[in-house]
Structure formats: C-alpha cells, structure tokens
Write a protein that holds these residues in place. Structure first.
Motif, PDB file in Angstrom:
ATOM      1  N   ILE A  65      15.337  22.667  10.065  1.00  0.00           N
ATOM      2  CA  ILE A  65      14.570  24.085  10.241  1.00  0.00           C
ATOM      3  C   ILE A  65      13.300  24.011   9.768  1.00  0.00           C
ATOM      4  O   ILE A  65      12.334  24.426  10.573  1.00  0.00           O
ATOM      5  CB  ILE A  65      15.473  25.179   9.475  1.00  0.00           C
ATOM      6  CG1 ILE A  65      17.165  25.348  10.158  1.00  0.00           C
ATOM      7  CG2 ILE A  65      14.682  26.626   9.682  1.00  0.00           C
ATOM      8  CD1 ILE A  65      17.843  26.224   9.378  1.00  0.00           C
ATOM      9  N   MET A  66      12.948  23.786   8.523  1.00  0.00           N
ATOM     10  CA  MET A  66      11.588  23.675   7.989  1.00  0.00           C
ATOM     11  C   MET A  66      10.832  22.715   9.043  1.00  0.00           C
ATOM     12  O   MET A  66       9.476  23.050   9.192  1.00  0.00           O
ATOM     13  CB  MET A  66      11.279  23.299   6.715  1.00  0.00           C
ATOM     14  CG  MET A  66      12.010  24.307   5.776  1.00  0.00           C
ATOM     15  SD  MET A  66      10.987  25.948   5.472  1.00  0.00           S
ATOM     16  CE  MET A  66       9.428  25.361   5.208  1.00  0.00           C
ATOM     17  N   GLU A  67      11.216  21.408   9.136  1.00  0.00           N
ATOM     18  CA  GLU A  67      10.485  20.503   9.976  1.00  0.00           C
ATOM     19  C   GLU A  67      10.119  21.023  11.500  1.00  0.00           C
ATOM     20  O   GLU A  67       8.995  21.082  11.769  1.00  0.00           O
ATOM     21  CB  GLU A  67      11.473  19.088  10.176  1.00  0.00           C
ATOM     22  CG  GLU A  67      10.390  18.154  10.892  1.00  0.00           C
ATOM     23  CD  GLU A  67      11.117  16.801  10.748  1.00  0.00           C
ATOM     24  OE1 GLU A  67      10.654  15.973  11.260  1.00  0.00           O
ATOM     25  OE2 GLU A  67      12.080  16.636  10.203  1.00  0.00           O
TER      26      GLU A  67
ATOM     27  N   ASN B  85       6.251  21.775  12.851  1.00  0.00           N
ATOM     28  CA  ASN B  85       5.984  21.209  14.188  1.00  0.00           C
ATOM     29  C   ASN B  85       5.570  22.385  14.981  1.00  0.00           C
ATOM     30  O   ASN B  85       4.625  22.082  15.878  1.00  0.00           O
ATOM     31  CB  ASN B  85       7.095  20.449  14.804  1.00  0.00           C
ATOM     32  CG  ASN B  85       7.068  19.006  13.693  1.00  0.00           C
ATOM     33  OD1 ASN B  85       6.181  18.467  13.236  1.00  0.00           O
ATOM     34  ND2 ASN B  85       8.271  18.347  13.873  1.00  0.00           N
ATOM     35  N   SER B  86       6.224  23.289  15.337  1.00  0.00           N
ATOM     36  CA  SER B  86       5.881  24.256  16.135  1.00  0.00           C
ATOM     37  C   SER B  86       4.692  25.130  15.871  1.00  0.00           C
ATOM     38  O   SER B  86       3.900  25.556  16.736  1.00  0.00           O
ATOM     39  CB  SER B  86       7.156  25.314  16.428  1.00  0.00           C
ATOM     40  OG  SER B  86       7.706  25.803  15.592  1.00  0.00           O
ATOM     41  N   GLN B  87       4.762  25.514  14.573  1.00  0.00           N
ATOM     42  CA  GLN B  87       3.542  26.526  14.190  1.00  0.00           C
ATOM     43  C   GLN B  87       2.458  25.838  13.640  1.00  0.00           C
ATOM     44  O   GLN B  87       1.426  26.215  14.043  1.00  0.00           O
ATOM     45  CB  GLN B  87       4.231  27.345  13.059  1.00  0.00           C
ATOM     46  CG  GLN B  87       5.630  28.155  13.313  1.00  0.00           C
ATOM     47  CD  GLN B  87       5.070  29.262  14.226  1.00  0.00           C
ATOM     48  OE1 GLN B  87       4.107  29.939  14.491  1.00  0.00           O
ATOM     49  NE2 GLN B  87       5.918  29.279  15.435  1.00  0.00           N
ATOM     50  N   ILE B  88       2.738  24.813  12.766  1.00  0.00           N
ATOM     51  CA  ILE B  88       1.206  24.328  12.487  1.00  0.00           C
ATOM     52  C   ILE B  88       0.567  23.264  13.491  1.00  0.00           C
ATOM     53  O   ILE B  88      -0.574  23.396  13.403  1.00  0.00           O
ATOM     54  CB  ILE B  88       1.659  23.431  11.212  1.00  0.00           C
ATOM     55  CG1 ILE B  88       2.461  24.210  10.008  1.00  0.00           C
ATOM     56  CG2 ILE B  88       0.397  22.766  10.519  1.00  0.00           C
ATOM     57  CD1 ILE B  88       1.608  25.471   9.648  1.00  0.00           C
ATOM     58  N   MET B  89       1.454  22.395  14.127  1.00  0.00           N
ATOM     59  CA  MET B  89       0.982  21.636  15.084  1.00  0.00           C
ATOM     60  C   MET B  89       0.159  22.477  16.318  1.00  0.00           C
ATOM     61  O   MET B  89      -0.829  21.860  16.806  1.00  0.00           O
ATOM     62  CB  MET B  89       1.943  20.618  15.599  1.00  0.00           C
ATOM     63  CG  MET B  89       2.452  19.592  14.550  1.00  0.00           C
ATOM     64  SD  MET B  89       1.134  18.795  13.638  1.00  0.00           S
ATOM     65  CE  MET B  89       0.505  17.667  14.939  1.00  0.00           C
ATOM     66  N   ALA B  90       0.710  23.687  16.418  1.00  0.00           N
ATOM     67  CA  ALA B  90      -0.037  24.425  17.570  1.00  0.00           C
ATOM     68  C   ALA B  90      -1.429  24.711  17.317  1.00  0.00           C
ATOM     69  O   ALA B  90      -2.326  24.734  18.211  1.00  0.00           O
ATOM     70  CB  ALA B  90       0.524  25.853  17.512  1.00  0.00           C
ATOM     71  N   HIS B  91      -2.060  24.580  16.091  1.00  0.00           N
ATOM     72  CA  HIS B  91      -3.471  24.706  15.609  1.00  0.00           C
ATOM     73  C   HIS B  91      -4.132  23.576  16.059  1.00  0.00           C
ATOM     74  O   HIS B  91      -5.441  23.280  15.847  1.00  0.00           O
ATOM     75  CB  HIS B  91      -3.669  25.046  14.170  1.00  0.00           C
ATOM     76  CG  HIS B  91      -3.079  26.516  13.844  1.00  0.00           C
ATOM     77  ND1 HIS B  91      -3.726  27.785  14.406  1.00  0.00           N
ATOM     78  CD2 HIS B  91      -1.977  27.023  13.336  1.00  0.00           C
ATOM     79  CE1 HIS B  91      -3.206  28.693  14.067  1.00  0.00           C
ATOM     80  NE2 HIS B  91      -1.974  28.421  13.455  1.00  0.00           N
ATOM     81  N   GLN B  92      -3.484  22.487  16.262  1.00  0.00           N
ATOM     82  CA  GLN B  92      -4.263  21.160  16.455  1.00  0.00           C
ATOM     83  C   GLN B  92      -4.434  20.979  17.994  1.00  0.00           C
ATOM     84  O   GLN B  92      -5.282  19.871  18.298  1.00  0.00           O
ATOM     85  CB  GLN B  92      -3.070  19.920  15.951  1.00  0.00           C
ATOM     86  CG  GLN B  92      -2.770  20.032  14.694  1.00  0.00           C
ATOM     87  CD  GLN B  92      -4.036  19.842  13.644  1.00  0.00           C
ATOM     88  OE1 GLN B  92      -4.807  19.124  13.571  1.00  0.00           O
ATOM     89  NE2 GLN B  92      -4.154  21.072  13.062  1.00  0.00           N
ATOM     90  N   GLU B  93      -3.757  21.769  18.921  1.00  0.00           N
ATOM     91  CA  GLU B  93      -4.006  21.495  20.216  1.00  0.00           C
ATOM     92  C   GLU B  93      -5.488  22.340  20.625  1.00  0.00           C
ATOM     93  O   GLU B  93      -6.058  22.974  19.995  1.00  0.00           O
ATOM     94  CB  GLU B  93      -3.084  22.301  20.995  1.00  0.00           C
ATOM     95  CG  GLU B  93      -1.623  21.574  20.825  1.00  0.00           C
ATOM     96  CD  GLU B  93      -0.546  22.460  21.295  1.00  0.00           C
ATOM     97  OE1 GLU B  93      -0.899  23.563  21.806  1.00  0.00           O
ATOM     98  OE2 GLU B  93       0.559  22.045  21.262  1.00  0.00           O
TER      99      GLU B  93
END
Length: 195
Positions: A181-183, A187-195
């Motif tokens: 769940i944490m992973e 991935n969905s929330q934090i990595m969204a800022h990398q786009e």
C-alpha cells in the motif's frame, strides 16, 4: 563485588521480561514482582536500576525505539535512490522484528499511555520526529521544498495507521500488504511530481 557488565545484562533481562509479561498478562497486570520473577531477579533490583516501574517502562520504550532505529539504519544502508530510501523507512516499520507478538503488545500499551505519561509522550514525539526527518531527507530530491514537510508528515501518519491496522486486525492487513500500500502511494503521489 558485581561482575563487570552485569548491570547491562540485568537491565536487558528486565526489559525483555517486561515485554514478555505485557504480552502474557496484559499491561495492567504487568507488576514489578511478575517482571522481576520472569527475569529471575529480585524485585529490589528494579528499584536499583530503574528507580520504579515508570523508569522501567521508559527504558523498555527506549529499547523498542532503538530496535526500530537500528532496523531503519540497516534498511537505509542498502538504499541507493530516494525512492529506495523512502521504501527502506517503510520496510523497517513492518520488519519481522516489529511484529513479534510481545513487541506489538508493548508498542500498543505504550501508545495507550502516551496521553497520560509525560515521559512516554516525550519519547513518542522523538520517535515521530525521527521518522519524519528520515522521510524529509529522502524526499528532498523528489519534491519542491514547500511540499517536503507536509508529505513527510503524511507518510509517517500512514505508516503509523497501517502499523496499527496490522497489529489490531487478525486476518486483516498484513505487514506485506501494508508495504505494498505504501509503495503504491509513493509511486502514484511522489512520482507524479517527477513528470
């Protein structure tokens, strides 16, 4: 004359006995006499090393915090990327040693006492700040500066909430599911800022 090193051995025996008695008898029944008997020591030794039951409980919580801190350090040693660092912090909280029955019962008992015990509340705040600080450090390369603190606080709250669900619900969320769940969230929330 006491043997060199016996003080630390006896303190460790009493702390382990405290965890065991809390698990077997429940927190309210974890008396000094039961703890000292479980450790194979006299009741007076508790007063000698810890002053009273409150001192022994404080030392036991500090021991649990050290265990968690050592697990976190160990997990972080193998992390190479910021995402791996975030997951290392998560993994340390759901490691097997954190879910031994006695350890779970002791953590739950201490959390229940936090509102009424200034010593335990202080240690709880230290533990929370440590986790948030670890998350903040891992988030620095991933997020804008203004989002780091709130995101770290949210991640720490999610870890605590999932840990409690794992601890309280038999057949509910497992530690492995909590990590997944944490992973997924990272991935969905934090990595969204990398786009």
């Amino acid at each position: 004359m006491p043997k060199v090193g016996m003080e630390e051995i006896r303190k460790a025996q009493l702390i382990e006995a405290t965890i065991a008695v809390i698990h077997e008898e429940g927190f309210t029944n974890a008396s000094i006499s039961k703890i000292s008997k479980r450790a194979g020591l006299s009741s007076g030794i508790v007063a000698h090393y810890f002053d009273d039951k409150s001192g022994l409980l404080t030392a036991t919580l500090q021991h649990l915090m050290r265990m968690l801190g050592e697990e976190t350090k160990s997990q972080l040693l193998h992390a190479r990327t910021p995402i791996e660092r975030l997951l290392a912090i998560v993994n340390s909280n759901f490691a097997d040693d954190q879910f031994k029955p006695g350890v779970v019962d002791a953590w739950l008992a201490f959390w229940a006492l936090v509102p009424t015990s200034p010593n335990l509340a202080r240690l709880h705040r230290i533990n929370e700040r440590r986790m948030q600080s670890n998350f903040q450090h891992a988030l620095k390369p991933l997020l804008p500066a203004e989002k780091i603190t709130s995101t770290a606080t949210g991640l720490a709250a999610m870890v605590e909430g999932l840990w409690i669900r794992c601890a309280l619900t038999k057949g509910g969320v497992t530690p492995k599911q909590a990590i997944a769940i944490m992973e997924s969230y990272i991935n969905s929330q934090i990595m969204a800022h990398q786009e």
